[in-house]
Design an enzyme around this catalytic site. Structure first.
Site, PDB file in Angstrom:
ATOM      1  N   HIS A 187      49.108 -33.043 -12.347  1.00 50.66           N
ATOM      2  CA  HIS A 187      48.850 -31.639 -13.830  1.00 50.66           C
ATOM      3  C   HIS A 187      49.957 -30.556 -13.991  1.00 50.66           C
ATOM      4  O   HIS A 187      50.764 -30.359 -13.055  1.00 50.66           O
ATOM      5  CB  HIS A 187      47.720 -31.026 -12.431  1.00 50.66           C
ATOM      6  N   ASP A 215      49.251 -27.405 -14.807  1.00 48.76           N
ATOM      7  CA  ASP A 215      49.037 -26.472 -14.713  1.00 48.76           C
ATOM      8  C   ASP A 215      49.269 -26.003 -13.783  1.00 48.76           C
ATOM      9  O   ASP A 215      49.244 -27.333 -12.798  1.00 48.76           O
ATOM     10  CB  ASP A 215      47.802 -26.342 -14.976  1.00 48.76           C
ATOM     11  N   GLU A 223      43.390 -28.401 -13.586  1.00 50.41           N
ATOM     12  CA  GLU A 223      43.381 -29.644 -12.541  1.00 50.41           C
ATOM     13  C   GLU A 223      42.965 -27.865 -11.732  1.00 50.41           C
ATOM     14  O   GLU A 223      41.876 -27.692 -10.962  1.00 50.41           O
ATOM     15  CB  GLU A 223      44.334 -29.663 -12.308  1.00 50.41           C
ATOM     16  N   GLU A 224      43.935 -26.909 -11.720  1.00 48.07           N
ATOM     17  CA  GLU A 224      43.509 -25.426 -11.449  1.00 48.07           C
ATOM     18  C   GLU A 224      42.057 -24.401 -11.490  1.00 48.07           C
ATOM     19  O   GLU A 224      41.888 -23.516 -10.452  1.00 48.07           O
ATOM     20  CB  GLU A 224      44.510 -25.266 -11.130  1.00 48.07           C
ATOM     21  N   GLU A 250      49.893 -35.199  -6.171  1.00 47.58           N
ATOM     22  CA  GLU A 250      49.412 -33.993  -5.365  1.00 47.58           C
ATOM     23  C   GLU A 250      50.154 -33.645  -3.865  1.00 47.58           C
ATOM     24  O   GLU A 250      50.872 -34.753  -3.756  1.00 47.58           O
ATOM     25  CB  GLU A 250      47.828 -33.307  -4.703  1.00 47.58           C
TER      26      GLU A 250
END
Length: 346
Positions: A68, A70, A122-123, A146
């Site tokens: 991701h 973000d 994603e956050e 991740e």
């Protein structure tokens, strides 16, 4: 081998510092559009931008490397010291994303077609991953990027329920009030609260509470938010019922929900990642994480999925985010070796 390693590290340094200089908190991913347009051209990877979420997909193929773009809020000026790169998102998850982009580029040069995504949000509420689901994207294998210390393979994440609770009471003058909504609800919060203790026990944590408008009047309304986390063996319905029974006079609304995920340790993605690490004389570790990731969402596309990436997971969301170029190289190598194995199965 040394020449390849130095090439990867130099490219990682260049790309990661560029991406870290672009502030992309959730819902601001469009800020990175020019970055992805440039690397699409430079690395000869087809670019697709998902219009609803501003997510980015590079490359082609039936295997997806999904990270991701973000970050959490709070810009940190990027810098490099002794091959350590600092900046917001260096660990979570621009470091893993850059590793995936470089792996995709090098694999593409070898004729192995793979896609890499810089997903949005994603956050927050994972609107990027959800757009892939809504638009019926299909992949045979998915590796989620991740931070997992470059050694760990994540096979399980807890689920989450984000719950809004709205309560009403009778406002009274504070000097003679017989009832107080803040006091009443506070007692219920203490009763329902479940402190995070271990992975298999659910947690119920109050994160927001708002009430009152005047110094001398007890509140007429109170807003409470609960963050609920639970493992796949916990019963979601029991948790909801417990809270509903505790707040019968209030209105409850689930504002976001992410299901838990657990995959077989024998699935091809887990096995290929483990073998890729062993080929580098790194002992793989299978782990489960207390939080959530886009893996929770993307399991709906395929159960041939696992999470792996470079970066110290203890540094996520901190002001000390940093990642080494050696970690990124291990990540690139691991992704490449795993995909070269998976590619043979398609």
């Amino acid at each position: 081998m040394l020449q390849e390693k130095e090439l990867v590290k130099q490219k990682a340094k260049e790309l990661l510092l560029d991406l870290l200089s672009i502030y992309t908190p959730s819902k601001s991913e469009a800020n990175a559009t020019k970055f992805f347009e440039k690397i699409s051209k430079d690395l000869n990877l087809k670019l697709e931008i998902l219009p609803d979420s501003n997510s980015f997909i590079l490359g082609e193929g039936d295997i997806l490397l999904a990270s991701h773009v973000d970050t959490v809020y709070g810009y940190i000026e990027p810098k490099i010291e002794n091959e350590l790169i600092y900046g917001r998102g260096a660990v979570d998850a621009k470091g893993p994303l850059i590793s995936m982009i470089i792996a995709t580029w090098l694999l593409n040069e070898k004729g192995i077609k793979v896609r890499v995504s810089g997903l949005a949000d994603e956050e927050s509420t994972s609107i990027g991953a959800k757009e892939l689901i809504a638009k019926n994207y299909n992949f045979k294998y998915i590796i989620v990027g991740e931070p997992s210390n470059a050694t760990d393979i994540v096979v399980e994440y807890r689920g989450s329920i984000q719950l809004d609770i709205m309560c009403e009471g009778t406002p009274e003058h504070s000097s003679s009030a017989k009832n107080n909504l803040i006091v009443d609800i506070s007692k219920k919060i203490i009763e329902v609260y479940k402190q995070p203790e271990n992975y298999d026990k659910p947690s119920i944590v109050p994160t927001i509470i708002r009430a009152g408008e005047s110094y001398n009047v007890t509140p007429a309304k109170l807003y409470l938010h609960l963050d609920i986390r639970y493992a796949i063996n916990n019963k979601r319905e029991d948790l909801i019922k417990e809270i509903t029974d505790k707040f019968p006079e209030c209105n409850l609304k689930i504002v976001d929900e992410t299901p838990p995920v657990k995959v077989s340790i024998n699935n091809p993605v887990v096995k290929s990642l483990a073998r890729a690490l062993l080929k580098q004389n790194i002992k793989p570790r299978l782990v489960k994480k207390a939080g959530t990731s886009d893996m929770n969402i993307l399991q709906r596309i395929t159960t041939n999925i696992a999470t792996y990436g470079p970066g110290n997971s203890m540094l996520e969301h901190t002001t000390q985010e940093k990642i080494s170029l050696d970690e990124i190289y291990i990540g690139v190598k691991t992704y490449m070796l795993a995909i070269e194995e998976l590619w043979q199965k398609i």
